[in-house]
Scaffold this motif. Structure first.
Motif, PDB file in Angstrom:
ATOM      1  N   PHE A  73       0.795  -1.225   0.000  1.00 29.88           N
ATOM      2  CA  PHE A  73       0.000   0.000   0.000  1.00 29.88           C
ATOM      3  C   PHE A  73       0.829   1.279   0.000  1.00 29.88           C
ATOM      4  CE2 PHE A  73      -2.808  -3.179   2.059  1.00 29.88           C
ATOM      5  CZ  PHE A  73      -3.722  -3.279   1.021  1.00 29.88           C
ATOM      6  N   ARG A 108      -8.139  -5.712   0.756  1.00 27.15           N
ATOM      7  CA  ARG A 108      -7.023  -5.060   0.048  1.00 27.15           C
ATOM      8  C   ARG A 108      -7.540  -4.028  -0.940  1.00 27.15           C
ATOM      9  NH1 ARG A 108      -2.010  -9.283  -0.388  1.00 27.15           N
ATOM     10  NH2 ARG A 108      -1.878  -9.505   1.868  1.00 27.15           N
ATOM     11  N   HIS A 111      -8.807  -0.915   0.992  1.00 30.00           N
ATOM     12  CA  HIS A 111      -7.741  -0.020   1.445  1.00 30.00           C
ATOM     13  C   HIS A 111      -7.115   0.734   0.266  1.00 30.00           C
ATOM     14  CE1 HIS A 111      -5.028   1.663   4.309  1.00 30.00           C
ATOM     15  NE2 HIS A 111      -3.975   1.256   3.618  1.00 30.00           N
ATOM     16  N   LYS A 114      -9.373   3.564  -0.686  1.00 27.57           N
ATOM     17  CA  LYS A 114      -9.231   4.659   0.287  1.00 27.57           C
ATOM     18  C   LYS A 114      -8.002   5.510  -0.051  1.00 27.57           C
ATOM     19  CE  LYS A 114      -8.139   5.480   5.126  1.00 27.57           C
ATOM     20  NZ  LYS A 114      -7.760   4.865   6.400  1.00 27.57           N
TER      21      LYS A 114
END
Length: 125
Positions: A73, A108, A111, A114
């Motif tokens: 990420f 996953r 996120h 986001k």
């Protein structure tokens, strides 16, 4: 060959990530990470990203999918910002993360979405 890959890598990296990003990364380079920086410049940017087998838009979308699918990420905002130069649209990014949800998992993808929303909002400011 290494010099060709290095020059191609530097040019491609700047074209995709922008001069400011690359300049910051180069300023932070130390003796410790110099071999790693050379590896990614020649391998990732000078070989993979410099290839004309896929468009930069396609590579951008693949990269975002792989980063989300593997839970990498920290790199997602940088590659979302790069879409301004690669031609991948916000709709492309949303489609990529929907694909990730099905094949790699909703948490996953959630996120990644986001992070992409935050980054796209910052880019719009």
């Amino acid at each position: 060959m290494t010099n060709d890959r290095r020059w191609a890598g530097e040019a491609t990296r700047r074209a995709v990530l922008g001069d400011a990003h690359v300049d910051r990364a180069e300023a932070a380079r130390t003796e410790f990470d110099a071999p790693f920086q050379q590896l990614i410049t020649e391998g990732a940017w000078g070989t993979v990203w410099a290839s004309d087998a896929l468009t930069r838009r396609e590579r951008s979308m693949l990269t975002l999918a792989i980063l989300a699918a593997t839970g990498s990420f920290e790199e997602i905002p940088m590659h979302v910002r790069a879409t301004a130069r690669t031609g991948a649209s916000p709709q492309d990014i949303a489609e990529v993360f929907q694909h990730v949800a099905i094949y790699a998992g909703v948490p996953r993808a959630n996120h990644a979405i986001k992070l992409a929303k935050q980054t796209l909002a910052e880019m719009a400011e």
